[in-house]
Scaffold this active site. Structure first.
Site, short mmCIF file in Angstrom:
data_model
loop_
_atom_site.label_atom_id
_atom_site.label_comp_id
_atom_site.label_asym_id
_atom_site.label_seq_id
_atom_site.Cartn_x
_atom_site.Cartn_y
_atom_site.Cartn_z
CB CYS A 9 -0.96 -0.14 1.11
SG CYS A 9 -2.14 -1.18 1.29
N GLY A 35 -0.33 -0.05 -5.00
CA GLY A 35 -1.48 -0.69 -4.86
C GLY A 35 -2.75 -0.17 -5.84
CG ASN A 108 2.84 0.09 3.29
OD1 ASN A 108 4.01 0.78 2.94
ND2 ASN A 108 2.57 -0.98 2.87
N GLY A 109 1.43 -1.93 5.65
CA GLY A 109 1.97 -2.91 6.29
C GLY A 109 1.05 -4.17 6.66
CE1 TYR A 248 8.25 -5.51 -9.45
CE2 TYR A 248 7.11 -5.84 -7.55
CZ TYR A 248 6.87 -5.58 -8.94
OH TYR A 248 5.93 -5.67 -9.58
#
Ligand code: SF4
Length: 461
Positions: A9, A35, A108-109, A248
């Site tokens: 995210c 995302g 995010n996580g 990435y």
């Protein structure tokens, strides 16, 4: 179908004098790669206003939405689900009351003990509208003991285990919080009349801001229009930043660990050339994420770099492709070889990772059909053998190609003439910080905190 770990995210938070939501909207565009399932914005203007929608930012939010989201503080979110399914109830930001005050949160996580805390919060009388771990964080923060934010954040950090980079919208400004392990990134920037928090520094660049620094693991900062303050810091005995952000996830133009990601990836490619040299005519990269590593490989080896595959950037979301012929078409929809350039050549093909191994055989086949003489696959990550529990949807252990096959077996499976993966030592040589500051569990199985191996992203459904 494309065989990459799925992005997690992205979060942003902005304080400015006017139209914070418009700036947050533009900042979100810069982190769309993190995302694509849903997106949303929240602003404070006497009360919290939230707008979320499914799909890409351009599908989820439009001009009239931005017009309605008045206020000088804003947070935003773009989501790929790592806990909870793809539905509008799980889109973010999400809001709730803290006493008589409203707040909203973007996350995010992935929190690995969300289930137990959710059960406890339900016993406390909390009601949940979603099946995401993010609402567990929000409710925990809102109901934590203490009147000051620093007390609530301290309690929350003592209870949560896992990865969480957060932006929290309040009536007085925006709080940015990074978990004590520092798994997911979060950084701070300055704009003319305020401050910015974002998952990646490219979001700050895109709105004309100046990057200041990363938020430290275990740190909480409070930004207003004219000030930024650290309001809490939990000293952390262990740091475990996700090394895959460098390989990435992050954009090459972002700064991670005080280094441009492009530079880090070039170093990975150079290291790969040292570890797995081979005679060849040209080096190509699988676009976009492996291009920097391919340039690094070429510079180190002295073999010229050239573009060999062109990516169609406008392919929509993945469809289920039930048979071999359609899967081949699927790869062709996204990648097209430059036949004239690569025909009759011996080619080193650099890619960032192999997860399930669903795409690489098709890429090799595509290149063979384009007349390539020899194909030497070079992967600028070690073999992925373990699933991620910290905000990346990779695969289960049994689905991961390298957890079931040796390197020789993988080479046969993808039908390449040779195959070389970057070693874990080589990877750690290439990243900016010391190896003990990174999580590398998907390669080594050494998770920074104990995990339940067969956890599902639908645990809270
Ligand atoms: S397991 Fe892999 S993808 Fe997950 S946080 Fe660790 S390094 Fe990143």
């Amino acid at each position: 179908m494309f065989d990459h770990p799925k992005e997690e995210c992205g979060v942003v938070g902005i304080t400015t004098s006017v139209d914070a939501s418009r700036l947050a909207f533009f900042a979100l565009y810069a982190i769309q790669h993190r995302g694509q399932e849903s997106a949303g914005l929240a602003t404070y203007n006497g009360k919290i206003n939230i707008k979320t929608g499914m799909g890409l930012i351009s599908q989820a939010l439009n001009e009239p939405d931005i017009e309605l989201l008045k206020g000088s503080f804003s947070i935003g979110h773009t989501r790929y689900s790592t806990t909870g399914s793809t539905k509008i109830e799980n889109a973010q930001p999400i809001g709730c009351l803290v006493g008589s005050e409203e707040i909203a949160l973007s996350h995010n996580g992935n929190v690995i003990n969300a289930q137990g805390i959710r059960d406890e919060l339900i016993e406390w009388g909390c009601e949940f509208n979603s099946t995401s771990d993010s609402e567990v964080i929000l409710q925990l923060l809102a109901n934590a003991p203490g009147k000051k934010w620093k007390d609530k954040i301290s309690y929350m950090m003592n209870r949560l285990q896992g990865a969480y980079s957060l932006t929290v919208l309040t009536k007085d400004g925006v709080i940015g919080i990074r978990d004590p392990l520092g798994v997911r990134p979060l950084c701070l920037g300055k704009i003319d009349d305020g401050y910015v928090l974002a998952s990646e520094s490219c979001a700050i660049d895109h709105i004309g801001g100046e990057y200041i620094r990363e938020i430290d693991p275990g740190e909480a900062v409070f930004i207003t229009r004219d000030d930024v303050k650290t309001i809490f810091k939990k000293e952390s005995p262990k740091i475990a930043a996700c090394v895959f952000e460098n390989i990435y996830f992050a954009r090459p133009d972002s700064i991670l660990d005080d280094q441009l990601v492009y530079t880090t990836r070039k170093k990975m490619g150079a290291q790969l050339a040292i570890e797995h040299p081979v005679e060849a005519d040209i080096v190509i990269g699988v676009p976009d994420s492996a291009i920097a590593a391919a340039v690094g490989y070429a510079e180190q080896s002295g073999i010229p770099f050239t573009e060999g595959l062109v990516k169609n950037r406008y392919v929509g979301r993945t469809f289920i492709l039930p048979d071999q012929r359609l899967r081949e078409v699927g790869v062709r929809r996204k990648l097209n070889p430059l036949k004239e350039i690569i025909k009759d050549k011996s080619v080193i093909v650099v890619d960032d990772s192999i997860v399930r191994g669903t795409t690489t055989p098709f890429v090799v086949d595509l290149l063979r059909k384009a007349g390539v003489k020899e194909i030497h696959m070079r992967i600028c990550a070690p073999p992925i053998k373990w699933p991620c529990h910290f905000g990346v949807d990779m695969a289960t252990k049994s689905e991961l190609l390298a957890s079931n096959k040796s390197i020789d077996q993988i080479q046969n499976y993808i039908k390449a003439d040779s195959l070389g993966y970057l070693s874990i030592e080589g990877l750690m040589e290439s990243v900016p910080k010391a190896s003990n500051k990174y999580c590398d569990a998907c390669f080594t199985g050494k998770y920074p905190i104990p995990v339940q191996l067969e956890m599902s992203k639908f645990n809270l459904e």
